[in-house]
Scaffold this motif. Structure first.
Motif, short mmCIF file in Angstrom:
data_model
loop_
_atom_site.label_atom_id
_atom_site.label_comp_id
_atom_site.label_asym_id
_atom_site.label_seq_id
_atom_site.Cartn_x
_atom_site.Cartn_y
_atom_site.Cartn_z
N ILE A 1 -2.11 9.29 -6.33
CA ILE A 1 -2.55 8.24 -7.26
C ILE A 1 -1.78 8.42 -8.55
O ILE A 1 -1.76 9.51 -9.14
N ASN B 1 0.81 -1.21 0.00
CA ASN B 1 0.00 0.00 0.00
C ASN B 1 0.85 1.27 0.00
O ASN B 1 0.49 2.27 -0.61
N LYS C 1 2.15 1.63 -3.48
CA LYS C 1 1.07 2.09 -4.36
C LYS C 1 0.83 3.58 -4.21
O LYS C 1 0.67 4.31 -5.19
N ARG C 2 0.82 4.06 -2.97
CA ARG C 2 0.55 5.48 -2.74
C ARG C 2 1.72 6.37 -3.15
O ARG C 2 1.52 7.50 -3.57
N GLU D 1 -3.94 5.48 -13.73
CA GLU D 1 -4.77 4.50 -13.04
C GLU D 1 -6.24 4.77 -13.32
O GLU D 1 -6.66 5.91 -13.58
N ARG E 1 -12.07 5.47 -9.97
CA ARG E 1 -13.16 4.76 -9.31
C ARG E 1 -13.72 5.60 -8.16
O ARG E 1 -14.13 5.06 -7.13
N LEU F 1 -13.11 12.49 -8.86
CA LEU F 1 -12.17 12.23 -7.77
C LEU F 1 -12.39 13.23 -6.64
O LEU F 1 -12.79 14.37 -6.87
N ARG F 2 -12.10 12.79 -5.40
CA ARG F 2 -12.17 13.67 -4.24
C ARG F 2 -10.77 14.18 -3.94
O ARG F 2 -9.84 13.39 -3.79
N GLN G 1 -11.95 7.61 -6.21
CA GLN G 1 -11.03 7.61 -5.09
C GLN G 1 -10.78 9.03 -4.55
O GLN G 1 -11.13 10.02 -5.18
N GLN G 2 -10.15 9.05 -3.39
CA GLN G 2 -9.63 10.32 -2.87
C GLN G 2 -8.18 10.44 -3.29
O GLN G 2 -7.39 9.52 -3.12
N ILE G 3 -7.82 11.58 -3.83
CA ILE G 3 -6.44 11.82 -4.25
C ILE G 3 -5.88 12.98 -3.44
O ILE G 3 -6.54 14.01 -3.28
#
Length: 700
Positions: A684, A574, A577-578, A688, A691, A669-670, A693-695
């Protein structure tokens, strides 16, 4: 003549009087200073004394200039209620009481303030309460609050007309609160300092000054002079290698895992592969039901590393005996006896014939231990095993500059003969009967990622000296080569295969690769029916092809699950990924004509058109997209299309917050922004799938 004689007599009498008077004074001086000096000095010391006060302490920063620790002045306020005249006091006490209540003590009405101050003043005037000259007005107020207080009636007249007395108290604060708190450390008065605060105490300290204090009552000492007038040189500032963006990401991911598995503690260390600079150092332990930075596990806690140590064993086999990763090994279904002790693999796999490569990939204890026993298990080769581990650098301290790093525990076949058994080699081979800290384990993996070069981990990059030249700390090489180039290349491929098809395969990511090794360590030798305790770990680096960061995650004594791939591995994944979306884009071609900073600008085409037209700067606008990237060359400026895809996360680096927020929120996106300026990093990775997501956007 009689008048003249009379005048002379008078002169003589006056002269003799002066001589006698001077003699009396001189004798008293001799008596007080020499004969009674110690007595009067003792009495004077009861009420007046010199004390040493340290100057303002230097600040601690992260590598991006974020303030990690600073000293803020706070003040205790006293008031001499007898200083002001009756007219001044009576005319202004009502307003003063109202302002004190409004700005400092909303729960204490102005009428109560007035009654209290009038009562204390009257008591002092009647000599019933001498303490009224040093009435405690307010405690622990800030410099801004003091500035406000100095505008209030009576008090604005100062110490000698209004009775305002201040006592300065310096407090050390950490703007990021819990983030990296243990590594930053604590500056404690009359107690040992820890972390960077302790190791760089002499650097951070300001000049020591002497100030005269006088005792006012019951142990209260106040300065005779205004504490704001102290002019001592501030201490030097310390610039660390830490990156608080990485620290925040690692802290959040580890905390979530610790809470999920109700673990005792955990740590994450992220290191710059090429330099050894520590970019993040998270240490969380449970205290009264909550997790906080209470101990530096990464640097100070020794424990058996378990399967993450298998990398050292494989390196030793390949370097000492040129053992091939394709060498056949019998795993015996995952159970084997070495002398009188039975070893088991962590999972029942039922495999028998295997290669050393596969044994490593599936983290077979039996497989790696069998290979080590075959080559190092004889008495003649025990010392060779230990010497090879020494050559890898795993038996030495890293030399990290903050205190508390213990020496790794490794047996020596000659010095520890009574503790070295026939089973020692196979058990050491899979990470038992030895102890290392997480940082010491990580340094091995960082060395592999760095093509065999072992760097010294370090936390401080620069000391800023306001008086002179700054001190810059450059990366330091501990070992130029821990192993041969071919060996390093093979184990790099081996660590990548662990994630591709081994115990770390469930952790794979689509957009960024990483390499590493899982670890599951039994921390007690529970009997049948007793509960076993484990540590879960994952050590590795990313991206696998061209490593930028190395990282280790250790979770101590989780509950509900304990395998490294289940508990520590997801934390590692994770974080990767971040951070994947925040890593700087690779520059593939140098262009001397391009001004680098200008290429980082992007935004709305119409805005750039208006600004450039207004300034008269020539530019070329290509394409039809509303969103552009500005590239500045020596002779002109080009505005090129910056494509925004509907279903994929765009690259908004270089945009201002307004433009970036507009684009991202319109795509669903948020957005959570941090800082000011242009977007420097995004959490992010561009490309990608979107969906909802929060960025998070980090601006600089």
């Amino acid at each position: 003549m009689d008048k003249k004689n009379e005048l002379l007599i008078r002169v003589y009498i006056v002269f003799v009087g002066f001589v006698l008077f001077a003699g009396i004074i001189f004798s008293r001086v001799i008596k007080i200073s020499l004969l009674e000096g110690s007595k009067w000095r003792d009495k004077g010391g009861v009420n007046v004394k010199w004390i040493e006060v340290e100057g303002e302490r230097g600040n601690i920063y992260d590598i991006n200039g974020n303030l990690l620790a600073t000293s803020l002045p706070y003040f205790d306020i006293y008031m001499d209620l007898l200083t002001s005249s009756e007219e001044v006091f009576s005319r202004n006490i009502e307003e003063l009481s109202l302002l004190l209540s409004t700005h400092f003590t909303p729960s204490k009405p102005s009428q109560e303030w007035r009654r209290e101050l009038v009562r204390e003043r009257n008591a002092g005037l009647k000599h019933k309460k001498p303490g009224s000259r040093y009435y405690p007005l307010l405690k622990n107020i800030s410099k801004d609050q003091l500035d406000l207080l100095e505008t209030f009636p009576i008090l604005k007249l100062g110490q000698y007309k209004g009775g305002l007395i201040t006592k300065r108290i310096s407090q050390r604060v950490k703007p990021f609160k819990e983030l990296c708190a243990r590594t930053i450390g604590v500056d404690r008065e009359n107690a040992s300092k820890i972390g960077i605060e302790g190791s760089f105490d002499k650097v951070l300290k300001g000049d020591v000054q002497r100030t005269l204090m006088h005792r006012v009552s019951s142990g209260l000492w106040l300065p005779l002079y205004d504490p704001l007038e102290m002019t001592g040189q501030k201490g030097r500032d310390v610039i660390t290698t830490l990156d608080m963006h990485l620290q925040d990401v690692a802290h959040r991911e580890l905390l979530q895992a610790l809470m999920q598995y109700k673990a005792e503690a955990g740590t994450v260390v992220i290191m710059d592969v090429k330099t050894g600079a520590i970019k993040s150092l998270v240490n969380l332990g449970v205290n009264n039901g909550t997790y906080s930075e209470m101990y530096n596990y990464a640097i100070g806690r020794l424990s058996e590393p378990g399967s993450t140590f298998k990398l050292a064993t494989v390196l030793a086999l390949m370097e000492e005996f040129d053992v091939s990763l394709d060498r056949e090994i019998n795993l015996l279904g995952g159970r084997k006896k070495f002398y009188d002790r039975e070893m088991k693999d962590s999972e029942t796999h039922g495999k028998f014939k295997s290669s050393l490569r596969e044994a490593f990939e599936i983290s077979s204890n039996v497989g790696v231990a069998s290979a080590a026993q075959e080559f190092f298990g004889s008495r003649d080769n025990w010392l060779n095993f230990r010497l090879r581990l020494d050559a890898l650098g795993v038996t030495a301290q890293t030399g990290i500059e903050i205190e508390g790093e213990p020496r790794p525990y490794f047996k020596h076949p000659e010095k520890d003969k009574k503790e070295w058994y026939g089973t020692t080699v196979p058990w050491m081979a899979h990470g038992y009967e030895l102890m290392m800290t997480p940082l010491q384990v990580l340094n091995l993996y960082n060395s592999v990622a760095n093509d065999g070069r072992m760097m010294k981990p370090y936390l401080v990059s620069e000391i800023v000296n306001p008086k002179g030249k700054n001190t810059v700390f450059s990366p330091k090489v501990l070992k130029e080569h821990i192993a041969g180039h071919e060996t390093i290349a093979e184990v790099q491929e081996l660590l990548a295969s662990v994630v591709e098809r081994g115990t770390g395969s469930r952790l794979k990511l689509e957009n960024i690769s990483f390499a590493g090794k899982t670890g599951t360590t039994s921390t007690n030798y529970a009997k049948e029916g007793e509960t076993k305790a484990y540590n879960a770990s994952f050590a590795g680096y990313f991206p696998a092809e061209d490593p930028v960061y190395s990282m280790i995650v250790v979770v101590y004594q989780p509950h509900g699950a304990y395998y490294g791939s289940q508990v520590a591995g997801p934390v590692f994944r994770n974080i990767v990924k971040r951070l994947g979306g925040t890593m700087e884009r690779e520059v593939t071609k140098a262009d001397d004509d391009v001004v680098p900073i200008a290429s980082a600008h992007s935004g709305y085409r119409s805005d750039y058109d208006k600004v450039l037209e207004f300034t008269g700067i020539p530019f070329l606008s290509n394409g039809k997209s509303n969103w552009v990237e500005l590239v500045s060359k020596r002779d002109d400026i080009n505005l090129s299309d910056k494509p925004i895809e509907v279903l994929k996360v765009p690259d908004v680096r270089g945009m201002g917050l307004r433009d970036a927020t507009y684009v991202l929120e319109n795509l669903g996106l948020r957005v959570l922004p941090h800082g000011v300026g242009k977007v420097k990093k995004q959490t992010i990775r561009p490309g990608e799938a979107i969906r909802g997501q929060q960025i998070e956007l980090y601006l600089n």
